[in-house]
Every structure is written in structure tokens, then in C-alpha cells.
Motif scaffolding. Structure first.
Motif: not given
Length: 221
Positions: A3, A93-95, A116, A120, A125, A127, A137
């Protein structure tokens, strides 16, 4: 688990994000697809929202990535397998930041929250995200209503607010702390004071800083 959790936008260490992404499959990042989730700004006018998503695309493309928005509203009240099938096609992914309560509900209503978390935990992925994208999170979101409007969930989606986070982290993340150029810095100082008073485990980030998680290695840079 990998992450890259920034206080604001990409932060001061985009090279660390590239390094995390480069570890996926042992390949480089040029042209790597990345899903952009921007439902934290679903309360903004459509043209403003589109411009904000476009600005995320610009910075991600500068890193050599190929961004595509995955709008979770498309999957609301659909079987979670549908969003799972889409997210499975992205190694990252880009949040985006915005309202953490809108983001949390969009993740739940689409089924992307469980997808997700599973990706993870399987290290399937990377994150990345900032502000609300990091805050969601935590185990619990209580306290963040000092900064984000929890009532927006009812106003925008017609649903009650959720107070649970995804629980990927065992602590809360408080962005924009000691960041005088950010308009919410003072409000988030109040969140920190509240967490300290209640004994809530948390980490603070000033704008520019990033919380990095790479397997067992966790660091704020």
C-alpha cells in the motif's frame, strides 16, 4: 500486502509507488493499468467530478501508468462478482480523496470493499490512494465526521452512514496534519486530539508524507 497511502495527492515519494508497482509480476510499470476509484467525490457536480478524475489521470500517466476509472456506482446493488471481475483486471488501484463516508458506502454497496480486502490479503493488488482513500482502511471511521460530512451519504445515496472502516489497518490514518496550506488541517488536528483523548490508535501524516506498507515493512516517509 502493498500500500502507498499519501496524505495529499501523490505526495513527495512517487518513486516509492513505482517501486511497489514494479514488484508486481516482476515487470516494469510502463503502460500498467491502474483502476481509479473516485467515489469519495460523488457529491460534487458532474463536471467538477470529471475534472477531478482527469487530474488524477494526468499525474498517474506521468508515472507511465494507464489509468481507467472504475465508477463504483455502476455496480451498486449488483452481485459482488461483477465488480470483482472488473477489479481483477487491474494490478493496482488508486483511491482518490474526498468524503470518506461516501467512499465507504460506495465500496460496500458495490461489493468492492470485500473484493479489495481479499485482493490485498492475497497480495494480488497494490493499493494506492490519499486522504479518504487512506482513512477508509481503518477499523472505524468515528471522529472523521469532524472533517467530512457524514450526512452526505443520506443526501447523495439515500442511505444511512456506515461507521466501520475496511479494517485493513489496525489503526486510523489522519492526513493533512501540520499542513497549513490545506484548508482542513485545523479540523484534522481536532480529530487527532479526539483520538488521543479516546485512546484510538492512529498515525498522522502531513501533506507530502506517505505511509508505505510492503509486506511486513511499514514506514512513514
Amino acid at each position: 500486502m502493498r500500500m502507498y497511502l499519501s496524505s495529499f495527492r501523490l505526495g513527495e515519494h512517487p518513486d516509492r509507488l513505482v517501486a511497489l508497482l514494479g514488484g508486481v509480476g516482476g515487470a516494469g510499470v510502463a503502460g500498467m493499468p491502474i483502476a481509479v476509484i473516485a467515489n469519495a467525490i460523488d457529491d460534487r457536480p458532474a463536471e467538477v467530478r470529471a475534472a477531478c478524475v482527469g487530474s488524477e489521470f494526468v499525474v498517474l500517466r506521468e508515472l507511465g501508468l494507464h489509468p481507467t476509472e472504475v465508477d463504483l456506482r455502476t455496480f451498486f446493488d449488483r452481485p459482488p462478482g461483477e465488480v470483482a471481475a472488473v477489479l481483477a483486471g487491474f494490478p493496482a488501484v488508486w483511491v482518490r480523496g474526498g468524503n470518506v463516508f461516501l467512499l465507504r458506502d460506495a465500496l460496500a454497496r458495490s461489493g468492492a470493499d470485500g473484493v479489495l480486502v481479499d485482493l490485498l490479503r492475497r497480495d494480488a493488488v497494490v493499493y494506492g490512494g490519499y486522504s479518504a482513500g487512506a482513512c477508509v482502511l481503518a477499523p472505524d471511521l468515528r471522529g472523521l465526521e469532524r472533517c467530512d460530512d457524514a450526512d452526505a451519504v443520506t443526501e447523495v445515496y439515500g442511505r444511512p452512514v456506515r461507521w466501520d472502516g475496511l479494517g485493513v489497518l489496525d489503526h486510523a490514518v489522519v492526513p493533512h496534519v501540520d499542513s497549513p496550506d490545506h484548508p482542513e488541517s485545523a479540523l484534522l488536528a481536532g480529530v487527532v486530539a479526539d483520538y488521543r483523548a479516546r485512546g484510538v490508535p492512529h498515525r498522522t501524516l502531513r501533506d507530502g508524507q506517505v505511509l508505505l506498507v510492503d509486506g511486513e515493512r511499514v514506514a512513514v516517509v
